[in-house]
Design a protein around this motif. Structure first.
Motif, mmCIF file in Angstrom:
data_model
loop_
_atom_site.group_PDB
_atom_site.id
_atom_site.type_symbol
_atom_site.label_atom_id
_atom_site.label_comp_id
_atom_site.label_asym_id
_atom_site.label_seq_id
_atom_site.Cartn_x
_atom_site.Cartn_y
_atom_site.Cartn_z
ATOM 1 N N GLN A 70 0.879 -1.165 0.000
ATOM 2 C CA GLN A 70 0.000 0.000 0.000
ATOM 3 C C GLN A 70 0.919 1.219 0.000
ATOM 4 N N ILE A 78 -2.401 3.943 -3.058
ATOM 5 C CA ILE A 78 -2.545 2.959 -4.133
ATOM 6 C C ILE A 78 -2.103 1.580 -3.643
ATOM 7 N N GLY A 80 -1.204 -2.522 -4.173
ATOM 8 C CA GLY A 80 -0.598 -3.392 -5.177
ATOM 9 C C GLY A 80 -0.053 -4.627 -4.500
ATOM 10 N N HIS A 81 0.825 -5.326 -5.214
ATOM 11 C CA HIS A 81 1.480 -6.503 -4.640
ATOM 12 C C HIS A 81 2.871 -6.652 -5.254
ATOM 13 N N SER A 83 5.469 -8.320 -7.277
ATOM 14 C CA SER A 83 5.446 -9.286 -8.378
ATOM 15 C C SER A 83 6.833 -9.842 -8.695
ATOM 16 N N SER A 94 3.284 -4.551 -8.707
ATOM 17 C CA SER A 94 2.237 -4.517 -9.733
ATOM 18 C C SER A 94 0.971 -3.918 -9.143
ATOM 19 N N PHE A 95 0.240 -3.215 -10.010
ATOM 20 C CA PHE A 95 -0.998 -2.562 -9.620
ATOM 21 C C PHE A 95 -2.127 -3.019 -10.534
ATOM 22 N N GLU A 96 -3.351 -2.767 -10.132
ATOM 23 C CA GLU A 96 -4.499 -3.111 -10.972
ATOM 24 C C GLU A 96 -4.374 -2.419 -12.325
ATOM 25 N N GLY A 97 -4.894 -3.035 -13.342
ATOM 26 C CA GLY A 97 -4.893 -2.430 -14.670
ATOM 27 C C GLY A 97 -3.619 -2.659 -15.451
ATOM 28 N N GLY A 98 -2.687 -3.457 -14.928
ATOM 29 C CA GLY A 98 -1.497 -3.802 -15.696
ATOM 30 C C GLY A 98 -0.329 -2.860 -15.555
ATOM 31 N N SER A 99 -0.372 -1.905 -14.639
ATOM 32 C CA SER A 99 0.785 -1.038 -14.465
ATOM 33 C C SER A 99 1.685 -1.599 -13.370
ATOM 34 N N HIS A 125 -3.644 2.892 -20.680
ATOM 35 C CA HIS A 125 -3.357 4.120 -19.947
ATOM 36 C C HIS A 125 -2.708 5.235 -20.743
#
Length: 181
Positions: A70, A78, A80-81, A83, A94-99, A125
Motif C-alpha cells: 500500500q 494505491i 498493489g502486490h 510481483s 504490480s498494480f491493478e490495470g497492468g501497471s 493508460h
C-alpha cells in the motif's frame, strides 16, 4: 512552507515495447545498495520521500513475493502486490490495470550504486498528457529519494509550489519527448 521547490536535470525517457509503455529513469546514487534498498522497502523510509507532506503515513509493504503493498503518495493511496523480488537488487510492484513499478539496484563502488527505475503501463493508460504527468511525478519522487538518502528532510511546500515546478518539468519533458496529443 516554501513557495518554491526545484528538481534535478536527471530526466527519464519514454520507450515502447509492443503495447507496453516504459518510463525509465537511471540515477547514480552516492550511497550503498543497502541504504537505498532500505529507503525503497521500509515503510517509514518510503513515507519520507513518497509522501513527505502527507499527514497520514499509511504506506505498508509485506516484503515477500506476492506480498501486499500500500503506497501513500502525496495525492493518493494505491494498493498493489510484489510481483518480483531479489533482496538488495530488484523490487517490482504490480498494480491493478497492468501497471507496475520496478526498482533495480547495482553496486558500482564502495559507496555508490546505479538505480534503474521503471514505471510501465499497458496500452489502456498511456495518453501523452498522462505519460508526461507520471514522468514529472516520478522525477520529483526520485529527487526526493536522493534528498532523503543524503540525510536531508524534504522541506514542507505548498501544493501551488508543486504545481508550478510540475508545469515547468512537464514543458521540459514535452520538449525532450514530444508526443502527439
Amino acid at each position: 512552507m516554501t513557495d518554491r521547490i526545484s528538481f534535478s536535470d536527471q530526466y527519464g525517457s519514454i520507450q515502447w515495447e509492443g503495447d507496453t509503455c516504459l518510463l525509465i529513469f537511471k540515477r547514480i546514487l552516492g550511497h550503498t545498495v543497502e541504504k537505498v534498498w532500505a529507503a525503497i522497502t521500509e515503510p517509514d523510509r518510503i513515507a519520507e520521500w513518497l509522501s513527505p507532506n502527507h499527514p497520514e503515513k499509511t504506506t505498508a509493504i509485506d516484503l515477500r513475493p506476492g506480498g501486499a503493498v500500500q503506497l501513500q503518495f502525496m495525492m493518493a493511496l494505491i494498493p498493489g502486490h510484489i510481483s518480483a523480488l531479489q533482496k538488495g537488487q530488484l523490487l517490482e510492484i504490480s498494480f491493478e490495470g497492468g501497471s507496475l513499478i520496478r526498482w533495480e539496484l547495482e553496486k558500482t563502488g564502495y559507496q555508490s550504486c546505479n538505480l534503474t527505475f521503471t514505471s510501465s503501463f499497458t496500452e489502456q493508460h498511456p495518453l501523452p498528457a498522462f505519460l508526461r504527468e507520471v514522468m514529472v511525478g516520478w522525477h520529483g519522487y526520485l529527487d526526493f529519494l536522493a534528498i532523503i538518502l543524503d540525510g536531508n528532510a524534504i522541506p514542507p511546500f505548498k501544493v501551488t509550489a508543486w504545481q508550478m515546478v510540475a508545469k515547468e518539468l512537464f514543458d521540459k519533458y514535452q520538449s525532450r519527448n514530444p508526443l502527439p496529443e
